[in-house]
Design a protein around this motif. Sequence first.
Motif, PDB file in Angstrom:
ATOM      1  N   ALA A 243       0.825  -1.213   0.000  1.00 50.93           N
ATOM      2  CA  ALA A 243       0.000   0.000   0.000  1.00 50.93           C
ATOM      3  C   ALA A 243       0.854   1.255   0.000  1.00 50.93           C
ATOM      4  O   ALA A 243       0.387   2.314  -0.430  1.00 50.93           O
ATOM      5  CB  ALA A 243      -0.941   0.011   1.202  1.00 50.93           C
ATOM      6  N   VAL A 244       2.094   1.165   0.443  1.00 52.13           N
ATOM      7  CA  VAL A 244       2.954   2.356   0.411  1.00 52.13           C
ATOM      8  C   VAL A 244       3.188   2.837  -1.020  1.00 52.13           C
ATOM      9  O   VAL A 244       3.489   4.011  -1.232  1.00 52.13           O
ATOM     10  CB  VAL A 244       4.306   2.125   1.140  1.00 52.13           C
ATOM     11  N   LEU A 245       3.001   1.958  -1.992  1.00 53.40           N
ATOM     12  CA  LEU A 245       3.145   2.360  -3.396  1.00 53.40           C
ATOM     13  C   LEU A 245       2.061   3.348  -3.809  1.00 53.40           C
ATOM     14  O   LEU A 245       2.242   4.113  -4.757  1.00 53.40           O
ATOM     15  CB  LEU A 245       3.120   1.126  -4.305  1.00 53.40           C
ATOM     16  N   GLN A 246       0.944   3.355  -3.078  1.00 56.27           N
ATOM     17  CA  GLN A 246      -0.122   4.333  -3.352  1.00 56.27           C
ATOM     18  C   GLN A 246       0.358   5.754  -3.091  1.00 56.27           C
ATOM     19  O   GLN A 246      -0.172   6.709  -3.650  1.00 56.27           O
ATOM     20  CB  GLN A 246      -1.332   4.070  -2.454  1.00 56.27           C
ATOM     21  N   LEU A 247       1.350   5.898  -2.245  1.00 56.92           N
ATOM     22  CA  LEU A 247       1.806   7.208  -1.802  1.00 56.92           C
ATOM     23  C   LEU A 247       2.834   7.843  -2.733  1.00 56.92           C
ATOM     24  O   LEU A 247       3.198   8.993  -2.547  1.00 56.92           O
ATOM     25  CB  LEU A 247       2.392   7.091  -0.390  1.00 56.92           C
ATOM     26  N   LEU A 248       3.284   7.089  -3.735  1.00 59.00           N
ATOM     27  CA  LEU A 248       4.241   7.642  -4.689  1.00 59.00           C
ATOM     28  C   LEU A 248       3.571   8.727  -5.529  1.00 59.00           C
ATOM     29  O   LEU A 248       2.394   8.621  -5.882  1.00 59.00           O
ATOM     30  CB  LEU A 248       4.794   6.534  -5.591  1.00 59.00           C
ATOM     31  N   PRO A 249       4.308   9.782  -5.873  1.00 61.88           N
ATOM     32  CA  PRO A 249       3.688  10.926  -6.540  1.00 61.88           C
ATOM     33  C   PRO A 249       3.296  10.717  -8.002  1.00 61.88           C
ATOM     34  O   PRO A 249       2.392  11.388  -8.492  1.00 61.88           O
ATOM     35  CB  PRO A 249       4.749  12.015  -6.425  1.00 61.88           C
ATOM     36  N   SER A 250       3.929   9.820  -8.717  1.00 68.92           N
ATOM     37  CA  SER A 250       3.640   9.747 -10.156  1.00 68.92           C
ATOM     38  C   SER A 250       3.038   8.393 -10.537  1.00 68.92           C
ATOM     39  O   SER A 250       3.755   7.425 -10.740  1.00 68.92           O
ATOM     40  CB  SER A 250       4.916  10.005 -10.957  1.00 68.92           C
ATOM     41  N   HIS A 251       1.729   8.378 -10.610  1.00 64.27           N
ATOM     42  CA  HIS A 251       1.021   7.179 -11.057  1.00 64.27           C
ATOM     43  C   HIS A 251       0.628   7.380 -12.518  1.00 64.27           C
ATOM     44  O   HIS A 251       0.253   8.482 -12.912  1.00 64.27           O
ATOM     45  CB  HIS A 251      -0.271   6.979 -10.255  1.00 64.27           C
ATOM     46  N   LYS A 252       0.668   6.311 -13.306  1.00 61.97           N
ATOM     47  CA  LYS A 252       0.225   6.371 -14.699  1.00 61.97           C
ATOM     48  C   LYS A 252      -0.675   5.171 -14.981  1.00 61.97           C
ATOM     49  O   LYS A 252      -0.375   4.334 -15.826  1.00 61.97           O
ATOM     50  CB  LYS A 252       1.430   6.392 -15.636  1.00 61.97           C
ATOM     51  N   PRO A 253      -1.808   5.094 -14.289  1.00 63.92           N
ATOM     52  CA  PRO A 253      -2.667   3.924 -14.410  1.00 63.92           C
ATOM     53  C   PRO A 253      -3.422   3.840 -15.729  1.00 63.92           C
ATOM     54  O   PRO A 253      -3.934   2.778 -16.072  1.00 63.92           O
ATOM     55  CB  PRO A 253      -3.634   4.076 -13.247  1.00 63.92           C
ATOM     56  N   ASP A 254      -3.483   4.938 -16.472  1.00 65.01           N
ATOM     57  CA  ASP A 254      -4.189   4.896 -17.752  1.00 65.01           C
ATOM     58  C   ASP A 254      -3.527   3.892 -18.699  1.00 65.01           C
ATOM     59  O   ASP A 254      -4.177   3.320 -19.563  1.00 65.01           O
ATOM     60  CB  ASP A 254      -4.243   6.281 -18.391  1.00 65.01           C
ATOM     61  N   GLN A 255      -2.246   3.646 -18.490  1.00 62.71           N
ATOM     62  CA  GLN A 255      -1.527   2.690 -19.329  1.00 62.71           C
ATOM     63  C   GLN A 255      -1.995   1.251 -19.083  1.00 62.71           C
ATOM     64  O   GLN A 255      -1.766   0.382 -19.911  1.00 62.71           O
ATOM     65  CB  GLN A 255      -0.021   2.807 -19.094  1.00 62.71           C
ATOM     66  N   ILE A 256      -2.649   1.015 -17.945  1.00 62.39           N
ATOM     67  CA  ILE A 256      -3.191  -0.322 -17.663  1.00 62.39           C
ATOM     68  C   ILE A 256      -4.723  -0.288 -17.584  1.00 62.39           C
ATOM     69  O   ILE A 256      -5.351  -1.207 -17.071  1.00 62.39           O
ATOM     70  CB  ILE A 256      -2.590  -0.920 -16.366  1.00 62.39           C
ATOM     71  N   GLY A 257      -5.308   0.810 -18.062  1.00 60.33           N
ATOM     72  CA  GLY A 257      -6.760   0.921 -18.129  1.00 60.33           C
ATOM     73  C   GLY A 257      -7.436   1.134 -16.784  1.00 60.33           C
ATOM     74  O   GLY A 257      -8.579   0.733 -16.602  1.00 60.33           O
TER      75      GLY A 257
END
Length: 122
Positions: A47-61
């Motif tokens: 869950a700590v990965l949720q706290l990272l500033p740069s998410h690009k989830p659109d690449q996985i829909g």
Amino acid sequence: MSENKKSFLIINRKAPYGSSAARDALDVALTISVFEQPLSLLFLDDAVLQLLPSHKPDQIGQKNLSANLAMLEMYDIDQLYVSRTSLEQRGINPDTIQLKIKPLTEPEIALLIKQHDQVLSF
């Protein structure tokens, strides 16, 4: 309506994407806050990965979870905690986290859990 308030701790353990657990945990937190119950959030494990500033989830829909995290402050959810061990294991510097969040040691996490009436784990 009863004036008795129960304190809630939501433990978030899942990565931001790949399942609905992270989004579900945040939805429950926002719902509890609407009823003005004392609430804390704890980020453990992936869950700590949720706290990272740069998410690009659109690449996985997927929809970006960062918007939900940004809403925490609007809902006066300010008791935010993260496992220091989980951050270290994943090579995440606490200073890169944009939320006001307090890193805790394992004994501090155990104490935090004991201090709450209700503990929900996702």
